[in-house]
Design an enzyme around this catalytic site. Structure first.
Site, mmCIF file in Angstrom:
data_model
loop_
_atom_site.group_PDB
_atom_site.id
_atom_site.type_symbol
_atom_site.label_atom_id
_atom_site.label_comp_id
_atom_site.label_asym_id
_atom_site.label_seq_id
_atom_site.Cartn_x
_atom_site.Cartn_y
_atom_site.Cartn_z
ATOM 1 N N ASP A 37 64.547 -41.701 53.059
ATOM 2 C CA ASP A 37 65.203 -41.116 54.317
ATOM 3 C C ASP A 37 65.264 -42.309 55.583
ATOM 4 O O ASP A 37 64.420 -43.167 55.416
ATOM 5 C CB ASP A 37 64.351 -40.044 54.630
ATOM 6 C CG ASP A 37 64.992 -39.137 55.898
ATOM 7 O OD1 ASP A 37 65.184 -39.499 56.764
ATOM 8 O OD2 ASP A 37 64.942 -37.865 55.243
ATOM 9 N N THR A 41 67.102 -37.773 61.421
ATOM 10 C CA THR A 41 66.556 -36.410 62.005
ATOM 11 C C THR A 41 65.445 -35.915 61.384
ATOM 12 O O THR A 41 64.886 -34.684 61.843
ATOM 13 C CB THR A 41 68.089 -35.382 61.834
ATOM 14 O OG1 THR A 41 68.571 -35.595 60.446
ATOM 15 C CG2 THR A 41 68.984 -35.694 62.640
ATOM 16 N N LEU A 79 70.329 -34.912 49.880
ATOM 17 C CA LEU A 79 70.250 -33.982 50.998
ATOM 18 C C LEU A 79 70.467 -34.878 52.373
ATOM 19 O O LEU A 79 70.334 -34.301 53.322
ATOM 20 C CB LEU A 79 68.863 -33.248 51.149
ATOM 21 C CG LEU A 79 69.062 -31.955 50.016
ATOM 22 C CD1 LEU A 79 68.507 -32.488 48.726
ATOM 23 C CD2 LEU A 79 67.685 -31.101 50.881
ATOM 24 N N TYR A 151 81.643 -34.273 59.550
ATOM 25 C CA TYR A 151 80.450 -33.632 58.821
ATOM 26 C C TYR A 151 81.389 -32.854 57.566
ATOM 27 O O TYR A 151 81.252 -33.245 56.688
ATOM 28 C CB TYR A 151 79.921 -32.655 59.507
ATOM 29 C CG TYR A 151 78.664 -31.956 59.009
ATOM 30 C CD1 TYR A 151 77.605 -32.535 58.415
ATOM 31 C CD2 TYR A 151 78.845 -30.597 58.406
ATOM 32 C CE1 TYR A 151 76.603 -31.860 57.769
ATOM 33 C CE2 TYR A 151 77.970 -30.021 57.938
ATOM 34 C CZ TYR A 151 76.844 -30.459 57.397
ATOM 35 O OH TYR A 151 75.923 -29.850 56.760
ATOM 36 N N LYS A 155 81.556 -34.088 53.893
ATOM 37 C CA LYS A 155 81.058 -33.461 52.606
ATOM 38 C C LYS A 155 82.390 -32.978 51.726
ATOM 39 O O LYS A 155 81.883 -33.130 50.431
ATOM 40 C CB LYS A 155 80.636 -32.251 52.999
ATOM 41 C CG LYS A 155 79.138 -32.439 53.967
ATOM 42 C CD LYS A 155 78.001 -32.714 53.123
ATOM 43 C CE LYS A 155 76.824 -32.759 54.088
ATOM 44 N NZ LYS A 155 75.515 -32.753 52.887
ATOM 45 N N ARG A 192 70.546 -26.116 66.622
ATOM 46 C CA ARG A 192 71.203 -25.273 65.731
ATOM 47 C C ARG A 192 70.689 -23.740 66.531
ATOM 48 O O ARG A 192 69.698 -23.599 67.087
ATOM 49 C CB ARG A 192 71.000 -25.128 64.262
ATOM 50 C CG ARG A 192 71.825 -26.199 63.502
ATOM 51 C CD ARG A 192 71.447 -26.214 62.254
ATOM 52 N NE ARG A 192 70.489 -27.247 61.809
ATOM 53 C CZ ARG A 192 70.233 -27.710 60.845
ATOM 54 N NH1 ARG A 192 70.773 -27.512 59.543
ATOM 55 N NH2 ARG A 192 69.180 -28.545 60.574
HETATM 56 P P1 NAD Z 1 68.143 -32.457 58.299
HETATM 57 O O1 NAD Z 1 68.774 -33.026 59.532
HETATM 58 O O2 NAD Z 1 66.519 -31.869 58.740
HETATM 59 O O3 NAD Z 1 67.849 -33.292 57.220
HETATM 60 C C1 NAD Z 1 68.785 -34.459 56.821
HETATM 61 C C2 NAD Z 1 67.899 -35.757 56.352
HETATM 62 O O4 NAD Z 1 68.667 -36.731 56.085
HETATM 63 C C3 NAD Z 1 67.089 -36.111 57.609
HETATM 64 O O5 NAD Z 1 65.683 -36.197 56.931
HETATM 65 C C4 NAD Z 1 67.822 -37.344 58.050
HETATM 66 O O6 NAD Z 1 66.819 -38.398 58.565
HETATM 67 C C5 NAD Z 1 68.350 -37.947 56.464
HETATM 68 N N1 NAD Z 1 69.444 -38.747 56.793
HETATM 69 C C6 NAD Z 1 70.460 -38.672 57.403
HETATM 70 N N2 NAD Z 1 71.424 -39.555 57.532
HETATM 71 C C7 NAD Z 1 70.801 -40.697 56.387
HETATM 72 C C8 NAD Z 1 71.122 -41.628 55.855
HETATM 73 N N3 NAD Z 1 72.288 -42.415 56.099
HETATM 74 N N4 NAD Z 1 70.336 -42.299 55.092
HETATM 75 C C9 NAD Z 1 69.237 -41.915 54.707
HETATM 76 N N5 NAD Z 1 68.768 -40.594 55.208
HETATM 77 C C10 NAD Z 1 69.464 -39.863 56.162
HETATM 78 O O7 NAD Z 1 68.696 -31.166 57.805
HETATM 79 P P2 NAD Z 1 68.637 -29.897 57.003
HETATM 80 O O8 NAD Z 1 69.175 -28.788 57.411
HETATM 81 O O9 NAD Z 1 67.446 -30.390 56.004
HETATM 82 O O10 NAD Z 1 69.942 -30.366 55.691
HETATM 83 C C11 NAD Z 1 69.554 -31.106 54.601
HETATM 84 C C12 NAD Z 1 70.861 -31.241 53.681
HETATM 85 O O11 NAD Z 1 71.548 -29.796 53.620
HETATM 86 C C13 NAD Z 1 72.053 -32.017 54.558
HETATM 87 O O12 NAD Z 1 72.814 -32.527 53.791
HETATM 88 C C14 NAD Z 1 72.991 -30.640 55.251
HETATM 89 O O13 NAD Z 1 74.272 -31.228 55.248
HETATM 90 C C15 NAD Z 1 72.861 -29.761 54.063
HETATM 91 N N6 NAD Z 1 73.020 -28.549 54.523
HETATM 92 C C16 NAD Z 1 72.096 -27.872 55.554
HETATM 93 C C17 NAD Z 1 72.272 -26.629 55.897
HETATM 94 C C18 NAD Z 1 71.230 -25.920 56.843
HETATM 95 O O14 NAD Z 1 71.841 -24.754 57.468
HETATM 96 N N7 NAD Z 1 70.162 -26.230 57.082
HETATM 97 C C19 NAD Z 1 73.678 -25.749 55.587
HETATM 98 C C20 NAD Z 1 74.551 -26.677 54.933
HETATM 99 C C21 NAD Z 1 74.090 -27.840 54.195
HETATM 100 N N1 UDP Z 2 75.167 -21.244 68.992
HETATM 101 C C1 UDP Z 2 74.813 -20.611 70.026
HETATM 102 N N2 UDP Z 2 73.801 -20.884 70.664
HETATM 103 C C2 UDP Z 2 73.134 -22.077 70.479
HETATM 104 C C3 UDP Z 2 73.432 -22.757 69.317
HETATM 105 C C4 UDP Z 2 74.367 -22.667 68.714
HETATM 106 O O1 UDP Z 2 75.513 -19.422 70.244
HETATM 107 O O2 UDP Z 2 72.155 -22.577 71.318
HETATM 108 C C5 UDP Z 2 76.406 -20.796 68.150
HETATM 109 C C6 UDP Z 2 77.440 -21.748 67.520
HETATM 110 O O3 UDP Z 2 78.283 -21.920 68.394
HETATM 111 C C7 UDP Z 2 77.689 -21.159 66.378
HETATM 112 C C8 UDP Z 2 76.573 -20.319 65.707
HETATM 113 O O4 UDP Z 2 75.561 -20.403 66.850
HETATM 114 O O5 UDP Z 2 78.703 -20.215 66.747
HETATM 115 C C9 UDP Z 2 76.064 -21.243 64.785
HETATM 116 O O6 UDP Z 2 75.647 -22.349 65.116
HETATM 117 P P1 UDP Z 2 74.749 -23.729 64.269
HETATM 118 O O7 UDP Z 2 74.714 -24.958 65.350
HETATM 119 O O8 UDP Z 2 73.465 -23.194 64.156
HETATM 120 O O9 UDP Z 2 75.356 -23.872 62.925
HETATM 121 P P2 UDP Z 2 77.039 -23.857 62.370
HETATM 122 O O10 UDP Z 2 77.972 -23.602 63.738
HETATM 123 O O11 UDP Z 2 76.910 -25.227 61.855
HETATM 124 O O12 UDP Z 2 77.273 -22.657 61.450
#
Ligand code: NAD
Ligand code: UDP
Length: 336
Positions: A37, A41, A79, A151, A155, A192
């Site tokens: 990592d 973030t 991830l 993003y 992906k 978020r």
């Molecule tokens: P997060 O930001 O907490 O975790 C992402 C991790 O990746 C962090 O620890 C960050 O430091 C590391 N990272 C970022 N860029 C990097 C790089 N270039 N090299 C090495 N490490 C790197 O986010 P999360 O919510 O834990 O998400 C984890 C994964 O799941 C992500 O790939 C995200 O796209 C995917 N995902 C999450 C959600 C969600 O709702 N949490 C939804 C859809 C997809």
């Molecule tokens: N959002 C909101 N208030 C906030 C942060 C996000 O109303 O303080 C809204 C955002 O515009 C989106 C939804 O909540 O419509 C979910 O946002 P998030 O960033 O959690 O996830 P994503 O948009 O990637 O699904």
């Protein structure tokens, strides 16, 4: 480095919110885990409790750069990628390169090692969907040049690479399309909606709804999601293609805010702010495939998950208050 017992697993992005929960589950399952990592973030504090764990290693490295010397792996989870819109848009080129170059590097490793590879993909591959709920067969509606594209398209490109490795090299790949996931260890400054609203409610600051709050999301608690990821990786054979993982319980952002207000008892004001560009209007997973293939469906109800998340953030955002309430609880118990 020698094998330390169990499967040898790499978790890229393991210091983040979901990754740190996944590492916990993998260690509990008997695996030896290496986390890579760049701490963009993610936080070292998410892994502090593993400092003395002999089956755990940490490498601070950026996936955009060549990989450091690593042991051979049986399983690779990718991830790594900032997941919150403000964070992934802060350096969009790096976000795109993380998904494209980073995923390619890990796929090459999986090919060399004969490892099974799992990608944390996203519901964002469906963009602002005009099919509802979203099935894996839907190709999506993504703006390829907007601020979310680094993003979403990153992906999507990663998924494309993954299935080319499967077709071209026979690499054993799995793709989880993860829908909005929440829970303990999200960052207070993550940006978020769940973390924002809870932290605003706990600190008494204005609660921000972007747009009119009628847009919908479907929120999955992190333990359910990790269970889905573990099952997806564990299956020895899998009919091809991605699998949606998320909670189909869809609600408006306004409804989410109302629930957090009620659960926290906050006196914060709710204020409206402009809707970000390309913000999807609605989102709900069709999880038929996850159920059929993995026997998976989420078990944690929204209220239960929100309560656990609020309790966790109470310690993060209001440690004084949490200590005071613990002392108060102790005083009450002592007096009884
Ligand atoms: P997060 O930001 O907490 O975790 C992402 C991790 O990746 C962090 O620890 C960050 O430091 C590391 N990272 C970022 N860029 C990097 C790089 N270039 N090299 C090495 N490490 C790197 O986010 P999360 O919510 O834990 O998400 C984890 C994964 O799941 C992500 O790939 C995200 O796209 C995917 N995902 C999450 C959600 C969600 O709702 N949490 C939804 C859809 C997809
Ligand atoms: N959002 C909101 N208030 C906030 C942060 C996000 O109303 O303080 C809204 C955002 O515009 C989106 C939804 O909540 O419509 C979910 O946002 P998030 O960033 O959690 O996830 P994503 O948009 O990637 O699904």
């Amino acid at each position: 480095m020698t094998r330390r017992g169990g499967l040898n697993v790499l978790v890229a992005g393991g210091a983040g919110f979901i990754g740190s929960h996944l590492i916990h589950a993998l260690l509990a399952d008997g695996a030896s885990v290496t986390c890579l990592d760049n701490l963009l973030t993610g936080r070292q504090s998410n892994l502090d409790h593993l400092r003395d764990e002999p089956r755990f290693d940490f490498f601070e490295a950026d996936l955009v750069d060549p990989l450091p010397r690593l042991p051979r792996f049986d399983r690779i989870f990718n991830l790594a990628c900032a997941a919150s819109p403000p964070h992934y848009q802060a350096n969009p080129v790096h976000t795109m390169m993380t998904s494209v170059l980073g995923t390619n590097r890990l796929l090459e490793r999986a090919r060399e090692d004969g490892a099974r590879f799992l990608q944390a993909s996203t519901s964002e591959v469906y963009g602002d969907p005009d099919v509802h709920p979203q099935r894996e067969s839907y190709w999506g509606n993504v703006n390829p040049i907007g601020p979310r594209a680094c993003y979403d398209e990153g992906k999507r490109a990663a998924e494309s690479l993954i299935f080319d490795f499967e077709r071209g090299h026979g690499t054993d790949v799995r793709v989880a399309r993860i829908f909005n996931t929440y829970g303990p260890r999200m960052r207070a400054d993550d940006g978020r909606v769940v973390s924002n609203v809870i932290c605003q409610a706990l600190s008494g600051s204005d609660i921000t709804i972007y747009g009119d709050g009628s847009q919908t999301r479907s929120f999955c608690y992190v333990s359910d999601l990790v269970d889905g990821l573990m099952r997806l990786m564990a299956r020895d054979t899998l009919p091809g293609g991605p699998v949606n993982l998320g909670n189909p319980n869809e609600l408006t952002v306004e409804d989410l805010v109302a629930r957090v207000v009620r659960l926290t008892g906050t006196t914060s004001r709710v204020v409206k702010r402009p809707l970000p560009v390309d913000d999807p209007r609605r989102r709900r997973p069709d999880i038929t495939r996850a159920y059929d293939v993995l026997g998976w469906s989420p078990a944690v109800a929204l209220e239960e998950g929100l309560e656990a998340t609020i309790a966790w953030f109470t310690n993060e955002v209001q440690p004084d208050l949490a200590i005071r309430s613990e002392r108060l609880k102790d005083d009450i118990i002592a007096a009884e």
